[in-house]
Design a protein around this motif. Structure first.
Motif, short mmCIF file in Angstrom:
data_model
loop_
_atom_site.label_atom_id
_atom_site.label_comp_id
_atom_site.label_asym_id
_atom_site.label_seq_id
_atom_site.Cartn_x
_atom_site.Cartn_y
_atom_site.Cartn_z
N GLN A 1 0.85 -1.20 0.00
CA GLN A 1 0.00 0.00 0.00
C GLN A 1 0.89 1.24 0.00
OE1 GLN A 1 -3.02 0.16 3.18
NE2 GLN A 1 -2.50 2.30 3.52
N PHE A 2 0.52 2.26 -0.77
CA PHE A 2 1.27 3.51 -0.76
C PHE A 2 0.39 4.62 -1.31
CE2 PHE A 2 2.16 1.10 -4.59
CZ PHE A 2 1.96 2.02 -5.61
N ALA A 3 0.72 5.85 -0.91
CA ALA A 3 0.02 7.03 -1.41
C ALA A 3 0.90 7.68 -2.47
CB ALA A 3 -0.26 8.00 -0.27
N LEU A 4 0.30 8.07 -3.60
CA LEU A 4 1.06 8.66 -4.69
C LEU A 4 0.30 9.87 -5.22
CD1 LEU A 4 2.81 6.68 -7.50
CD2 LEU A 4 1.45 8.64 -8.12
N GLY A 5 1.02 10.96 -5.47
CA GLY A 5 0.36 12.15 -6.02
C GLY A 5 1.36 13.22 -6.37
N SER A 6 0.86 14.28 -7.03
CA SER A 6 1.71 15.42 -7.39
C SER A 6 1.60 16.56 -6.39
CB SER A 6 1.32 15.95 -8.78
OG SER A 6 1.87 15.12 -9.77
N GLY A 7 0.61 16.49 -5.48
CA GLY A 7 0.48 17.54 -4.47
C GLY A 7 0.34 18.91 -5.10
N THR A 8 1.16 19.85 -4.61
CA THR A 8 1.09 21.22 -5.14
C THR A 8 2.01 21.41 -6.35
OG1 THR A 8 2.80 21.82 -3.54
CG2 THR A 8 0.52 22.21 -2.89
N CYS A 9 2.74 20.38 -6.75
CA CYS A 9 3.64 20.49 -7.91
C CYS A 9 2.86 20.34 -9.21
CB CYS A 9 4.72 19.42 -7.85
SG CYS A 9 5.90 19.66 -6.50
N ARG A 10 3.59 20.54 -10.31
CA ARG A 10 2.92 20.41 -11.60
C ARG A 10 2.65 18.94 -11.91
NH1 ARG A 10 8.11 21.51 -11.62
NH2 ARG A 10 9.52 20.18 -12.81
N PHE A 11 1.50 18.71 -12.57
CA PHE A 11 1.19 17.35 -13.03
C PHE A 11 1.21 17.35 -14.54
CE2 PHE A 11 -2.70 19.52 -11.65
CZ PHE A 11 -3.44 19.57 -12.83
N SER A 12 0.95 16.19 -15.14
CA SER A 12 1.13 16.08 -16.59
C SER A 12 0.17 15.04 -17.15
CB SER A 12 2.56 15.64 -16.89
OG SER A 12 2.66 15.07 -18.17
N TYR A 13 -0.28 15.28 -18.38
CA TYR A 13 -1.13 14.28 -19.05
C TYR A 13 -0.30 13.36 -19.94
CZ TYR A 13 -4.90 17.28 -17.45
OH TYR A 13 -5.74 18.00 -16.65
N SER A 14 0.97 13.68 -20.12
CA SER A 14 1.74 12.92 -21.11
C SER A 14 2.97 12.23 -20.55
CB SER A 14 2.17 13.86 -22.24
OG SER A 14 2.91 14.94 -21.70
N ASP A 15 3.32 12.47 -19.28
CA ASP A 15 4.51 11.80 -18.73
C ASP A 15 4.32 10.28 -18.72
OD1 ASP A 15 6.15 13.90 -18.37
OD2 ASP A 15 6.06 13.97 -16.20
N PRO A 16 5.42 9.53 -18.90
CA PRO A 16 5.29 8.06 -18.91
C PRO A 16 4.83 7.52 -17.56
CG PRO A 16 7.61 8.73 -18.99
CD PRO A 16 6.80 9.98 -19.14
N SER A 17 4.37 6.26 -17.58
CA SER A 17 3.79 5.70 -16.37
C SER A 17 4.86 5.28 -15.37
CB SER A 17 2.88 4.53 -16.71
OG SER A 17 3.56 3.60 -17.49
N ILE A 18 4.40 5.06 -14.14
CA ILE A 18 5.26 4.67 -13.02
C ILE A 18 5.07 3.16 -12.83
CG2 ILE A 18 5.64 4.92 -10.54
CD1 ILE A 18 4.24 7.82 -11.09
N THR A 19 6.18 2.42 -12.77
CA THR A 19 6.11 0.96 -12.67
C THR A 19 6.53 0.53 -11.27
OG1 THR A 19 6.68 0.77 -15.00
CG2 THR A 19 6.92 -1.21 -13.67
N VAL A 20 5.71 -0.33 -10.66
CA VAL A 20 6.08 -0.96 -9.39
C VAL A 20 6.51 -2.38 -9.75
CG1 VAL A 20 5.35 -1.55 -7.07
CG2 VAL A 20 4.28 0.38 -8.24
N SER A 21 7.74 -2.73 -9.37
CA SER A 21 8.24 -4.06 -9.75
C SER A 21 8.99 -4.69 -8.58
CB SER A 21 9.14 -3.96 -10.98
OG SER A 21 10.05 -2.91 -10.84
N TYR A 22 9.29 -5.98 -8.73
CA TYR A 22 10.02 -6.68 -7.66
C TYR A 22 11.13 -7.52 -8.28
CZ TYR A 22 7.47 -11.02 -8.76
OH TYR A 22 6.96 -12.13 -9.37
N CYS A 23 12.08 -7.85 -7.42
CA CYS A 23 13.23 -8.62 -7.87
C CYS A 23 13.55 -9.65 -6.80
CB CYS A 23 14.40 -7.67 -8.07
SG CYS A 23 15.93 -8.53 -8.34
N LEU A 24 13.75 -10.90 -7.22
CA LEU A 24 13.95 -11.98 -6.25
C LEU A 24 15.39 -12.16 -5.84
CD1 LEU A 24 11.50 -14.52 -7.87
CD2 LEU A 24 11.19 -13.33 -5.71
N SER A 25 16.34 -11.52 -6.55
CA SER A 25 17.73 -11.66 -6.12
C SER A 25 18.13 -10.39 -5.37
CB SER A 25 18.64 -11.88 -7.32
OG SER A 25 18.59 -10.77 -8.16
N ALA A 26 18.96 -10.56 -4.38
CA ALA A 26 19.28 -9.43 -3.50
C ALA A 26 20.10 -8.35 -4.20
CB ALA A 26 20.04 -9.94 -2.28
N ASN A 27 20.76 -8.69 -5.31
CA ASN A 27 21.54 -7.66 -6.01
C ASN A 27 21.30 -7.76 -7.52
OD1 ASN A 27 22.67 -10.14 -6.15
ND2 ASN A 27 24.75 -9.52 -5.56
#
Length: 515
Positions: A107-133
């Protein structure tokens, strides 16, 4: 000391004199440390306010590219957040290796708050990795892609962890794809209140007098400080309001409140084909594993997939519940929100359906109970309930199953579970439109319902209920002790509660204590 003049507060709860016994404990901090790593109730928790240096906590975060901790974009949930504002360069944040074997949802909160937002910026990816490095991009497996913020509101995201992501050294990463044009990124965005719940330890009870506050009982409480306020006995969870109070709420951890109902009401276990049901696209069996017990209704066929109960007299009921899975056992999992299943009800004589919930394709890989509160418009002598999949990829694709559906009264036969707490709205001064709702969630915070909505004769068809869990400053301007029985809909293995300031009054003061 508190001073009033003709009903107007001049100052309140000001420290006039402090007498301390020698060696007496000092007052608890105003904001307790919420950082957790591999704790009993959370695998990871960070509100980005607990590290005194104001930086990222190196015990939790292994690397961060082009990020800053602070209030660069104002307040997303409370205090500081981690923000990404650089126009060029990588934007990513990575955790240390985590033991996620008993974690279920990120769970996490995500937003632009008082900063500028955009309709065209690329998406944000949440990913995981099973190896420690992990050094190569191939090692990262996408959990979810989220569109970059297109407005100023903060959104709380819930990302279920698949079984493949539950291991002893898993790293989780937020990253934004590189922008296409030469100008770089247009917008900023930030993360706040990151939480990975540990589902192995669920308590059957929470008690907290806040002296001192037990951080294991609460997930987050944006807008609050822990202090002696509003003439409380000892500490209270105090929401001071004022300008810039973005969020004002307190959420408990999940509690195991499930109980076996002593007697049965209306129920269907699907061991044999039920009478007078409208079922399309399903078979009976155990293909998706054992969901509640024995056979279940498995939706795997090429055609439209829908199930509707017969029309039922639901005037004395308040809770519909059933066991549900998508992608459990040997069943093909869903791939996108197009595969979601909608739960709705309708009553005879009314054409429009009342949507009770939308069950996300990725949230029920492990079978779980869905518990829905019946609104008054579905407490009628002729009501039916349906589940329908929006779309699917054909036979044996995006398969879901339902088992053991039942209807229960609003309140259990014996009041085994009660919520008790003290509340104070306005702390002695009357504030217009100051109201706080007590809500509950049985799906890890994905959706919330009022704990009770009052049902008065002639205004409401369902059973008479004098309780409403919306507390307004008209009735609760001083400390009031509330004791309220929990409805059946809230009695599940994963129930959390939250007190949330509602309406236009987020700048107003309120406090809760002795929960």
């Amino acid at each position: 000391a508190t001073a009033t003049h003709r009903g107007q507060i001049i100052f309140k709860d000001a420290l006039a004199q402090q007498l301390c016994e020698q060696g007496a404990p000092t007052e608890s901090p105003l904001r307790p440390n919420l950082v957790e790593l591999h704790a009993k109730h959370a695998v990871l928790r960070d509100d980005f306010d607990s590290n005194i240096q104001g930086d990222l906590d190196p015990n939790i975060w292994s690397e961060c590219s082009n990020c800053e901790v602070g209030e660069q974009c104002g307040v997303l949930m409370h205090g500081r957040a981690v923000t990404f504002c650089e126009h060029f360069g990588e934007r990513e944040l990575t955790t240390v290796p985590l033991n996620t074997s008993t974690a279920s949802v990120l769970q996490f909160a995500l937003g632009s708050g008082t900063c500028r937002f955009s309709y065209s910026d690329p998406s944000i990816t949440v990913s995981y990795c099973l190896s420690a490095n992990a050094n190569t991009s191939d090692d990262w497996i996408t959990l979810e892609k989220i569109r970059a913020p297109t407005n100023s509101s903060t959104v709380i995201h819930l990302v279920p962890l698949p079984h493949s992501c539950r291991s002893e050294a898993v790293r989780i990463r937020w990253s934004q794809e590189t922008p296409h044009g030469p100008e770089g990124y247009e917008s900023c965005w930030g993360l706040d209140n990151v939480l990975l719940v540990n589902s192995a330890h669920r308590v059957p009870l929470i008690e907290d007098n806040l002296d001192p506050l037990d951080t294991a009982n609460w997930l987050f409480f944006p807008g609050a400080t822990i202090k002696h306020a509003c003439q409380s006995e000892g500490n209270a969870l105090y929401f001071h309001g004022g300008e810039g109070a973005a969020h004002s709420l307190a959420s408990t951890r999940d509690i195991d409140l499930h109980r076996e109902e002593g007697r049965s009401y209306w129920e269907e276990d699907f061991e044999t084909p039920p009478l007078n049901w409208d079922i399309e696209g399903a078979m009976y069996g155990t293909k998706c594993g054992e969901i509640e017990s024995g056979a279940a209704l498995v939706f795997e066929k090429e055609s439209r997939r829908r199930v509707c109960t017969p029309y039922l007299d639901t005037t004395s009921y308040g809770n519909l519940r059933f066991h549900f899975t998508m992608g459990g056992g040997d069943c093909d999992p869903g791939e996108s929100h197009d595969n979601d299943v909608v739960l709705f009800g309708r009553s005879e004589g009314r054409r429009e359906r009342v949507v009770l919930d939308t069950l996300p394709y990725s949230s029920y890989r492990t079978p779980a109970v869905v518990s829905a509160t019946l609104p008054s418009e579905l407490q009628t002598p002729v009501t039916q309930f349906c589940l329908e999949q929006q779309s699917h990829g054909g036979a044996n694709r995006h398969v879901w199953a339902v088992d053991f559906m039942q209807l229960l009264p609003v309140l259990p036969g014996t009041h085994t579970h009660v919520a008790q707490f003290s509340i104070n709205l306005g702390c002695g001064s009357y504030q217009l439109a100051n109201s706080v709702s007590l809500e509950f969630s049985t799906n890890l915070g994905r959706s919330w319902s009022l704990l009770h909505t009052e049902c008065l004769p002639e205004l409401c068809a369902g059973p008479h209920l004098p309780h409403s869990t919306i507390y307004s400053s008209d009735n609760y301007s001083g400390w009031t002790r509330i004791s309220i029985p929990l409805p059946n809909a809230a009695l599940t293995e994963t129930t959390r509660f939250r007190w949330k300031q509602s309406g236009t009054g987020t700048g107003n003061m309120w406090a809760i204590d002795n929960g």
